[in-house]
Every structure is written in C-alpha cells, then in structure tokens.
Scaffold this active site. Structure first.
Site, PDB file in Angstrom:
ATOM      1  N   GLN A 137       0.839  -1.200   0.000  1.00 41.17           N
ATOM      2  CA  GLN A 137       0.000   0.000   0.000  1.00 41.17           C
ATOM      3  C   GLN A 137       0.873   1.248   0.000  1.00 41.17           C
ATOM      4  OE1 GLN A 137      -2.372   0.311   3.508  1.00 41.17           O
ATOM      5  NE2 GLN A 137      -3.325   2.235   2.953  1.00 41.17           N
ATOM      6  N   GLY A 138       0.845   2.029  -1.076  1.00 39.50           N
ATOM      7  CA  GLY A 138       1.634   3.240  -1.202  1.00 39.50           C
ATOM      8  C   GLY A 138       0.808   4.479  -0.915  1.00 39.50           C
ATOM      9  N   SER A 140       1.282   6.553   2.596  1.00 44.91           N
ATOM     10  CA  SER A 140       2.054   7.477   3.420  1.00 44.91           C
ATOM     11  C   SER A 140       3.293   7.996   2.696  1.00 44.91           C
ATOM     12  CB  SER A 140       2.480   6.807   4.723  1.00 44.91           C
ATOM     13  OG  SER A 140       1.358   6.481   5.511  1.00 44.91           O
ATOM     14  N   SER A 172       4.673  -1.265   3.946  1.00 46.44           N
ATOM     15  CA  SER A 172       4.897  -2.608   4.486  1.00 46.44           C
ATOM     16  C   SER A 172       4.927  -3.656   3.383  1.00 46.44           C
ATOM     17  CB  SER A 172       3.801  -2.951   5.500  1.00 46.44           C
ATOM     18  OG  SER A 172       3.771  -2.013   6.553  1.00 46.44           O
ATOM     19  N   GLU A 255      -9.869  -0.876   6.735  1.00 48.67           N
ATOM     20  CA  GLU A 255      -8.675  -1.276   7.469  1.00 48.67           C
ATOM     21  C   GLU A 255      -8.876  -1.131   8.969  1.00 48.67           C
ATOM     22  OE1 GLU A 255      -3.881  -0.445   7.151  1.00 48.67           O
ATOM     23  OE2 GLU A 255      -5.248   1.139   6.574  1.00 48.67           O
ATOM     24  N   GLU A 386      -3.096   9.569  17.693  1.00 52.41           N
ATOM     25  CA  GLU A 386      -3.525  10.965  17.672  1.00 52.41           C
ATOM     26  C   GLU A 386      -4.551  11.218  16.575  1.00 52.41           C
ATOM     27  OE1 GLU A 386       0.111  10.511  19.878  1.00 52.41           O
ATOM     28  OE2 GLU A 386      -0.404   9.895  17.848  1.00 52.41           O
TER      29      GLU A 386
END
Length: 403
Positions: A137-138, A140, A172, A255, A386
């Site tokens: 998964q690209g 971030s 990841s 997710e 957060e």
C-alpha cells in the site's frame, strides 16, 4: 518445506454449510493442515520463509479461507460476512503467521471490487487469492503520513499512460510485492482532497526503486518506495482521476474496522499461551495468583471482550448495509493501545520466571518479545493514535475545534 493438505479443501466438502457446521469444517481443516513449525506457541516454531508462506496461504484459499465474501465470478467463495467472521475466529484461535498478502486481500481487493472495471476485477482478484500477486500500500509519504490529503506524489496523464513521480514511506512488504496500491495527486497540492487518483503499479516497472527499512525487531518489513517517471497504463488506474480520496477513505474505514478480524481471538490465544506458561513455572504460578496480577489479567480479558464486541457490531452493521465510517477509529484505537498494554504485561511477568528457565517459558518469551516489539508500531500504522482521537472528536463527538 512443502505444505501438504491432509484434509480436503472446505469448499469441496462443506458445500453450502453455514453456521456451526461451517465453523467445524474450518476448524478441522486448519488444525489438520497448519504445520507445527508455523505455530508461534510451539517449541517446533521456525519462522517460515516467503515461499512457504505463499504456499500456505494458497492452500488456505483453496480451502475456502480467503476471498470468503468475494463473488465467485472473480475467484471468491461467495459466502456471507458472518461466515467471514467465523473463519476469522478460527484463524485467530491458532498462533499462525500473519498473512504476507493482507494488503491485497483486505485493502486492494475490496477497493478493486468497489471501483475497478470488470476487466480489472477478473485480472487482479484471482491473482491476489491464488498468491500470484502480492500487494503493498503506497499511501504514506515523508511529509504526509496520516494526513493523506497532503501527499505530493504526482500522476500526470500522457495519452493512454500516466507518469508517476514521488516517494512513499512505511510501505509494508514492498520488498516482496508485485503490485503497489498507489495514491497520487493529479491536481494542485492546494486541492487537498480533490484531484487524487489510485493506481495498481507494478513494482518491477522501470523507475521504481524499493529500499527496505530495518525496524526495532531487526526485520526489514517496512520500505521506502521511489517512483521516477514511472509509466502506468490507463488500464491500471483504479476508478476515476478524482475518485482517489473517497476510495482511500473507504480503504481506511475497512482497514480500521474489519481488517484482520481475527485480532481479538488471536489476542485470546496469546493470553491462553501466557497463562499456560506461567502456571507451569513455580515462581510465575504464584505471581498470576497474586491479586495485583489477577486484576491486570482481568483487564486484558475485558480489553479482548470489548474488541470482540467492536468486530461483531461492525459485522452486523455491514450486513444491514450500514457504513462503518468514523466508528472504525474506535476499534483501531482500542486494539492497538490494548495490545501494547498486554504485551508489556506479558514481558513483565515472564521476566520473573524461575531459573533456569523451563522450555515452555523460553517459547513464551521468544513469542512475546517479538509481539512486544511489533506492538510498538501498532499505534502508528493504519493511522496514529492521535489521528484516531481526532477523528473520534470531530466526526463522532462532533466537538468544536479549538481556535
């Protein structure tokens, strides 16, 4: 090692079984076929290699334990979400390795089902389930982690081709993946949520460079991925050019609320393992009978039951056709924080074992030391603590933002 299926696939034997009969069939197959060396609570445990994991997950798919709710037309098993939950409960009950293709099965697959073309569904989905294509998964970036609206990776249209340039981080499993689910900007940065598009990018394409990042546990599971004028065909664009943000939000809702549904039952497996190891050791047996540690273990049990309730409530809501929305942040926040507390308690207990350490304690220490280190990242990935608190405050409690 070759995965040998001693029990036939559930799809071949269970047919239209559902409910408890379906659960029994799942349980029987898993216990008959999961190698002892794959079990983290076994003295025979040995971390499986990539090809071993691919073979195991392909066998799980043939048995009906992946693509459970996906339509049969695209390689799925066409079962219900409740049966998906049953399968996850049985998967969680065993100390098996995490999937090496969870991004493909739990993120990319649902997005392709939602916004992909018929051609894309037929091309991508069976390859995910059969473990021919592993996905990462690209999303971030160095300056846009949980704040995806600030991402800078760009996609420029050039006829039937998109040219992608930019950088992703904390990707990841990119080192082992064939495809990357890339979120890129097609409009100006000032547009924030608008002008974002999603692509299925091949990682062997010219201009793609993957650099692993060593984490605290010594593994290199996280990666940086660089895109230097990478050509992506229009046929690999997922959804419309301005549909990327909504698709990304849908990914994150999935997710945070339903991915790895087995977590509560896996935590329960971990707790059983910890208690069994403690009861077999004279010093630890006294500790877990102490009122202080009894209370702490009771808190872990409560955390597990709360997480089960989150999952089961989410399943029932989805069955009724409701969207999870911001409620997914409640589950994500709870399981990540609770697992860190539990892992810290396990390490605290096992450090007080009798010397020399019994073999069962050594097995438990090895497992919980790995869990403790991995849990450090759990309050970061899929949205930091957060960020989850901000979503809960803004979208659920609807609190006014401070000036």
């Amino acid at each position: 090692m070759t995965v040998i299926e001693t029990e036939p696939p559930v799809t071949a034997t269970a047919g239209e079984l559902s409910g408890e009969a379906y659960r029994v069939a799942m349980r029987r197959w898993l216990r008959a076929n999961l190698p002892a060396s794959f079990r983290g609570d076994s003295a025979a445990f040995s971390a499986p290699g990539l090809q071993e994991q691919i073979a195991w997950e392909a066998a799980m798919y043939r048995a009906g334990l992946a693509g459970i709710t996906w339509p049969k037309a695209y390689g799925g098993h066409g079962r219900t979400l409740r049966e998906h939950l049953i399968a996850n409960q049985e998967i969680g009950a065993l100390a098996m390795p995490e999937s090496v293709n969870s991004i493909g099965k739990e993120l990319a697959g649902p997005i392709i089902l939602a916004v992909g073309t018929e051609e894309q569904k037929h091309r991508f989905l069976p390859a995910i389930l059969e473990m021919r294509d592993i996905w990462c998964q690209g999303f971030s970036e160095p300056e846009a982690g949980s704040d995806l609206a600030g991402l800078r990776t760009r996609a420029m249209r050039d006829g039937n081709i998109w040219r992608i340039s930019g950088q992703k981080i904390w990707t990841s499993g990119a080192y082992r993946a064939q495809r990357c689910l890339v979120l890129a900007r097609t409009g100006p940065l000032e547009d924030r949520h608008r002008g974002l598009a999603m692509f299925a990018v091949r990682l062997d394409a010219k201009g793609v460079r993957v650099r692993p990042i060593r984490s605290i546990d010594g593994r290199e599971s996280f990666c940086e991925v660089f895109f230097d004028d990478v050509e992506v065909l229009q046929s690999d664009a997922l959804g419309a050019p301005d549909e990327g943000w909504n698709a990304a939000i849908r990914v994150l809702e999935i997710e945070r609320a339903t991915n790895r549904m087995y977590r509560a039952w896996r935590f329960e497996n971990e707790l059983r393992h910890l208690i069994a190891a403690c009861k077999g050791d004279p010093a630890l047996a006294q500790l877990v009978a102490n009122r202080c540690y009894e209370a702490k273990i009771g808190e872990v049990v409560v955390d597990i039951e709360v997480l089960k309730a989150h999952v089961e409530t989410a399943v029932e809501a989805l069955v009724k056709g409701d969207r999870i929305g911001a409620r997914g942040s409640l589950a994500k926040l709870h399981w990540s924080e609770a697992h860190q507390r539990f892992a810290a308690l396990a390490i605290e207990l096992l450090a007080q074992a009798s010397l020399p350490q019994l073999p069962a304690v050594q097995v438990a220490r090895r497992r919980f030391e790995a869990i403790y280190l991995q849990a450090r990242a759990e309050t970061i990935y899929a949205g930091t603590t957060e960020i989850q608190l901000g979503i809960i405050a803004d979208r659920i409690l609807q609190l006014s933002k401070g000036k």
